[in-house]
Write a protein that holds these residues in place. Structure first.
Motif, PDB file in Angstrom:
ATOM      1  N   GLY A  35      -4.143  24.480  -3.708  1.00  0.00           N
ATOM      2  CA  GLY A  35      -2.820  24.937  -3.328  1.00  0.00           C
ATOM      3  C   GLY A  35      -2.090  24.035  -2.368  1.00  0.00           C
ATOM      4  O   GLY A  35      -1.021  24.404  -1.848  1.00  0.00           O
ATOM      5  N   PHE A  36      -2.612  22.822  -2.130  1.00  0.00           N
ATOM      6  CA  PHE A  36      -1.950  21.882  -1.232  1.00  0.00           C
ATOM      7  C   PHE A  36      -1.221  20.824  -2.059  1.00  0.00           C
ATOM      8  O   PHE A  36      -1.452  20.679  -3.256  1.00  0.00           O
ATOM      9  N   SER A  37      -0.358  20.070  -1.410  1.00  0.00           N
ATOM     10  CA  SER A  37       0.363  19.001  -2.087  1.00  0.00           C
ATOM     11  C   SER A  37      -0.276  17.663  -1.752  1.00  0.00           C
ATOM     12  O   SER A  37      -1.045  17.540  -0.784  1.00  0.00           O
ATOM     13  N   LEU A  38       0.065  16.647  -2.536  1.00  0.00           N
ATOM     14  CA  LEU A  38      -0.482  15.322  -2.279  1.00  0.00           C
ATOM     15  C   LEU A  38       0.031  14.755  -0.956  1.00  0.00           C
ATOM     16  O   LEU A  38      -0.608  13.869  -0.376  1.00  0.00           O
ATOM     17  N   GLU A  39       1.152  15.267  -0.487  1.00  0.00           N
ATOM     18  CA  GLU A  39       1.637  14.824   0.821  1.00  0.00           C
ATOM     19  C   GLU A  39       0.674  15.207   1.936  1.00  0.00           C
ATOM     20  O   GLU A  39       0.606  14.541   2.973  1.00  0.00           O
ATOM     21  N   ASP A  40      -0.095  16.278   1.732  1.00  0.00           N
ATOM     22  CA  ASP A  40      -1.062  16.691   2.743  1.00  0.00           C
ATOM     23  C   ASP A  40      -2.175  15.670   2.921  1.00  0.00           C
ATOM     24  O   ASP A  40      -2.888  15.690   3.934  1.00  0.00           O
ATOM     25  N   ALA A  41      -2.356  14.775   1.945  1.00  0.00           N
ATOM     26  CA  ALA A  41      -3.390  13.757   2.062  1.00  0.00           C
ATOM     27  C   ALA A  41      -3.148  12.827   3.239  1.00  0.00           C
ATOM     28  O   ALA A  41      -4.084  12.174   3.725  1.00  0.00           O
ATOM     29  N   GLU A  42      -1.891  12.745   3.695  1.00  0.00           N
ATOM     30  CA  GLU A  42      -1.584  11.901   4.846  1.00  0.00           C
ATOM     31  C   GLU A  42      -2.393  12.313   6.065  1.00  0.00           C
ATOM     32  O   GLU A  42      -2.668  11.495   6.948  1.00  0.00           O
ATOM     33  N   ALA A  43      -2.774  13.599   6.138  1.00  0.00           N
ATOM     34  CA  ALA A  43      -3.484  14.107   7.317  1.00  0.00           C
ATOM     35  C   ALA A  43      -4.999  14.026   7.176  1.00  0.00           C
ATOM     36  O   ALA A  43      -5.725  14.449   8.079  1.00  0.00           O
ATOM     37  N   ILE A  44      -5.491  13.490   6.061  1.00  0.00           N
ATOM     38  CA  ILE A  44      -6.933  13.479   5.804  1.00  0.00           C
ATOM     39  C   ILE A  44      -7.484  12.074   6.044  1.00  0.00           C
ATOM     40  O   ILE A  44      -6.919  11.083   5.561  1.00  0.00           O
ATOM     41  N   ALA A  45      -8.558  11.997   6.783  1.00  0.00           N
ATOM     42  CA  ALA A  45      -9.223  10.713   7.023  1.00  0.00           C
ATOM     43  C   ALA A  45     -10.174  10.429   5.873  1.00  0.00           C
ATOM     44  O   ALA A  45     -11.020  11.264   5.537  1.00  0.00           O
ATOM     45  N   GLY A  46     -10.034   9.272   5.245  1.00  0.00           N
ATOM     46  CA  GLY A  46     -10.868   8.915   4.113  1.00  0.00           C
ATOM     47  C   GLY A  46     -12.167   8.258   4.537  1.00  0.00           C
ATOM     48  O   GLY A  46     -12.181   7.426   5.454  1.00  0.00           O
ATOM     49  N   SER A  47     -13.238   8.605   3.854  1.00  0.00           N
ATOM     50  CA  SER A  47     -14.547   8.017   4.153  1.00  0.00           C
ATOM     51  C   SER A  47     -15.043   7.126   3.024  1.00  0.00           C
ATOM     52  O   SER A  47     -16.145   6.593   3.094  1.00  0.00           O
ATOM     53  N   GLY A  48     -14.230   6.973   1.968  1.00  0.00           N
ATOM     54  CA  GLY A  48     -14.634   6.143   0.844  1.00  0.00           C
ATOM     55  C   GLY A  48     -14.377   4.677   1.104  1.00  0.00           C
ATOM     56  O   GLY A  48     -13.907   4.286   2.186  1.00  0.00           O
ATOM     57  N   PRO A  49     -14.681   3.820   0.120  1.00  0.00           N
ATOM     58  CA  PRO A  49     -14.454   2.378   0.279  1.00  0.00           C
ATOM     59  C   PRO A  49     -13.003   2.076   0.622  1.00  0.00           C
ATOM     60  O   PRO A  49     -12.085   2.598  -0.006  1.00  0.00           O
ATOM     61  N   GLY A  50     -12.801   1.242   1.660  1.00  0.00           N
ATOM     62  CA  GLY A  50     -11.454   0.886   2.069  1.00  0.00           C
ATOM     63  C   GLY A  50     -10.665   2.044   2.632  1.00  0.00           C
ATOM     64  O   GLY A  50      -9.438   2.005   2.648  1.00  0.00           O
TER      65      GLY A  50
ATOM     66  N   VAL B 125       0.853  -1.177   0.000  1.00  0.00           N
ATOM     67  CA  VAL B 125       0.000   0.000   0.000  1.00  0.00           C
ATOM     68  C   VAL B 125       0.892   1.230   0.000  1.00  0.00           C
ATOM     69  O   VAL B 125       1.760   1.376   0.842  1.00  0.00           O
ATOM     70  N   ALA B 126       0.678   2.123  -0.948  1.00  0.00           N
ATOM     71  CA  ALA B 126       1.522   3.312  -1.088  1.00  0.00           C
ATOM     72  C   ALA B 126       0.815   4.513  -0.489  1.00  0.00           C
ATOM     73  O   ALA B 126       0.260   5.330  -1.175  1.00  0.00           O
ATOM     74  N   GLY B 127       0.845   4.596   0.849  1.00  0.00           N
ATOM     75  CA  GLY B 127       0.217   5.742   1.485  1.00  0.00           C
ATOM     76  C   GLY B 127      -1.290   5.712   1.294  1.00  0.00           C
ATOM     77  O   GLY B 127      -1.869   4.699   0.910  1.00  0.00           O
ATOM     78  N   PRO B 128      -1.962   6.810   1.589  1.00  0.00           N
ATOM     79  CA  PRO B 128      -3.422   6.826   1.480  1.00  0.00           C
ATOM     80  C   PRO B 128      -3.866   6.758   0.025  1.00  0.00           C
ATOM     81  O   PRO B 128      -3.222   7.310  -0.862  1.00  0.00           O
ATOM     82  N   LEU B 129      -4.981   6.084  -0.185  1.00  0.00           N
ATOM     83  CA  LEU B 129      -5.577   6.052  -1.515  1.00  0.00           C
ATOM     84  C   LEU B 129      -6.428   7.304  -1.694  1.00  0.00           C
ATOM     85  O   LEU B 129      -7.282   7.613  -0.861  1.00  0.00           O
ATOM     86  N   VAL B 130      -6.201   8.028  -2.785  1.00  0.00           N
ATOM     87  CA  VAL B 130      -6.892   9.289  -3.034  1.00  0.00           C
ATOM     88  C   VAL B 130      -7.550   9.199  -4.401  1.00  0.00           C
ATOM     89  O   VAL B 130      -6.894   8.888  -5.398  1.00  0.00           O
TER      90      VAL B 130
ATOM     91  N   ARG C 252     -10.585   5.051   1.324  1.00  0.00           N
ATOM     92  CA  ARG C 252     -10.112   5.917   0.258  1.00  0.00           C
ATOM     93  C   ARG C 252     -10.579   7.347   0.487  1.00  0.00           C
ATOM     94  O   ARG C 252     -11.710   7.590   0.922  1.00  0.00           O
ATOM     95  N   ILE C 253      -9.706   8.303   0.212  1.00  0.00           N
ATOM     96  CA  ILE C 253     -10.035   9.718   0.365  1.00  0.00           C
ATOM     97  C   ILE C 253     -10.790  10.179  -0.866  1.00  0.00           C
ATOM     98  O   ILE C 253     -10.310  10.042  -1.998  1.00  0.00           O
ATOM     99  N   VAL C 254     -11.995  10.715  -0.645  1.00  0.00           N
ATOM    100  CA  VAL C 254     -12.821  11.196  -1.748  1.00  0.00           C
ATOM    101  C   VAL C 254     -12.964  12.705  -1.634  1.00  0.00           C
ATOM    102  O   VAL C 254     -12.497  13.327  -0.678  1.00  0.00           O
ATOM    103  N   ASP C 255     -13.635  13.320  -2.649  1.00  0.00           N
ATOM    104  CA  ASP C 255     -13.648  14.775  -2.722  1.00  0.00           C
ATOM    105  C   ASP C 255     -14.285  15.433  -1.508  1.00  0.00           C
ATOM    106  O   ASP C 255     -13.854  16.498  -1.071  1.00  0.00           O
TER     107      ASP C 255
END
Length: 415
Positions: free
Chosen positions: A146-161, A129-134, A163-166
């Protein structure tokens, strides 16, 4: 099994490079046939590409790179041992096997070495698994804010498995909005900045290229659409499901008109005009990320009911971000309905490499002369943009005249 290349697929008539927007599996991960391995993006759609065979994945191209259609972006081998051999070859100077971005096979082996050891001999290793799925839509929203994809590490995903959704990104951005940018040198304040990249950047490039390449002009005809309005009312009063829209009826009539005027269903390639055998009408759909034009394939062979159902389905999947590659492939003519806005006329830009686009404005009551007397009738402006390299003014006007005659003949529909 020989090495199975992972290829950047062709999307319809697109000829330019395609953005590999996101890898959805990690370097060295085991994948099964049918697993989604990466997401791509053009100005018209996003799509996810599946593995054609099972095995271990070696990624050649990094996410965020534009890739030529048909180019290899990765390779799948059937065993873990073959994957290790593949990596060893990367350090032996093989440019195809090298890990793009620096580090070669050594960098990849370092990542592989950090994975947990497998259990019993012959047991399948855990999938990496390569970090969070976005999701692609969430990725664009994050970057455009204006954010980077690295910022996704701090976001809790509510999608399947997980996954971080919009919606996850939108909620996170609200609490992490950056401070306003400093005022530019001219003293004007900037309330926000929208990066001209991703789909919006691609749209910008294609539209400028379209204007610079094609000899575009627009002819406009005002059409009395009382028969169309009445047909739509009758069908909907009779319980049509989904409800019949103006776009569906115009698409049916435009497909018939294109059979009579095939030059409008053509494209210019080099020093030739290619008149196309299929009538595939791309229907423009507005989304927050820009206009997408899914395609009614062989529209001239479909009934009005089939066209209406297909447009409704494609519009819903466009807004949900679930279109497939085939849904946007091989459009030969574009239809855009601007009637949802209080606009009568526009000069739309061609969707290359197509030679024609029909934009229709709002329906509004206007005084017109009917059999020598003034009457109030519902009319719309039919705006035909065409490439003068392929189509002269006469054939363009004849197409609009045919469209008008087909409207007048309603409720009789063309075969």
């Amino acid at each position: 099994m020989p090495e199975q290349p992972v290829i950047m697929p062709k999307l319809g008539a697109y000829t330019e490079d395609v953005l590999l927007s996101e890898w959805l599996v990690a370097e060295g991960a085991e994948v099964a046939a049918g697993d989604v391995v990466f997401a791509l993006e053009t100005d018209k759609t996003t799509a996810e590409v599946e593995a054609e065979s099972g095995g271990w994945l070696h990624r050649i191209v990094e996410a965020g790179e534009k890739v030529a259609i048909g180019a290899r972006v990765g390779v799948i081998v059937s065993t873990r041992a073959e994957y290790e051999t593949l990596l060893a070859g990367a350090d032996d100077g093989n440019p195809f096997l090298g890990y793009i971005g620096g580090g070669g096979g050594a960098a990849v082996r370092g990542a592989v070495a950090s994975q947990p050891a497998t259990g019993a001999p012959g047991a399948a290793p855990p999938r990496a698994v390569a970090g969070p799925l976005v999701s692609p839509r969430a990725r664009r929203l994050l970057v455009d804010a204006g954010f980077s994809l690295e910022d996704a590490e701090a976001i809790a995903g509510s999608g399947p498995g997980g996954r971080i959704v919009d919606r996850d990104v939108a909620a996170w951005i609200e609490t992490h909005a950056s401070s306003p940018a400093p005022a530019p040198a001219d003293g004007l304040s900037v309330s926000s900045r929208i990066p001209l990249r991703g789909r919006r950047g691609t749209i910008a490039q294609r539209m400028v290229s379209s204007l610079q390449t094609a000899a575009q002009l627009t002819s406009v005809l005002e059409i009395d659409v009382a028969p169309l309005v009445e047909l739509r009312r009758q069908l909907n009063d009779a319980g049509a499901e989904p409800r019949v829209g103006v776009t569906s009826i115009v698409a049916k009539l435009a497909a018939a008109a294109l059979r009579e005027h095939p030059l409008l269903n053509s494209r210019v390639t080099g020093d030739e005009i290619e008149v196309l055998g299929e009538v595939n009408i791309a229907v423009a759909v507005d989304t927050p990320d820009g206009v997408v034009a899914p395609v009614l394939h062989r529209a001239d062979t479909l009934t009005l009911e089939q066209i209406n159902a297909r447009i409704s389905e494609l519009a819903a999947r466009t807004r949900a971000g679930t279109l497939t590659r085939d849904d946007v492939a091989d459009g030969t003519f574009t239809l855009s309905n601007g009637g949802v806005y209080p606009v009568d006329i526009t000069t739309a830009i061609l969707n290359p490499p197509q030679s024609a686009l029909l934009w229709i404005g709002r329906i509004r009551d206007r005084p017109v002369v009917v059999e020598g007397a003034v009457a109030v009738r519902p009319v719309l402006q039919a705006c035909l943009t065409y490439d003068h390299r392929a189509v002269d003014g006469g054939p363009a006007a004849a197409f609009l005249a045919t469209l008008e005659s087909l409207v007048t003949a309603l409720p009789d529909l063309p075969a």
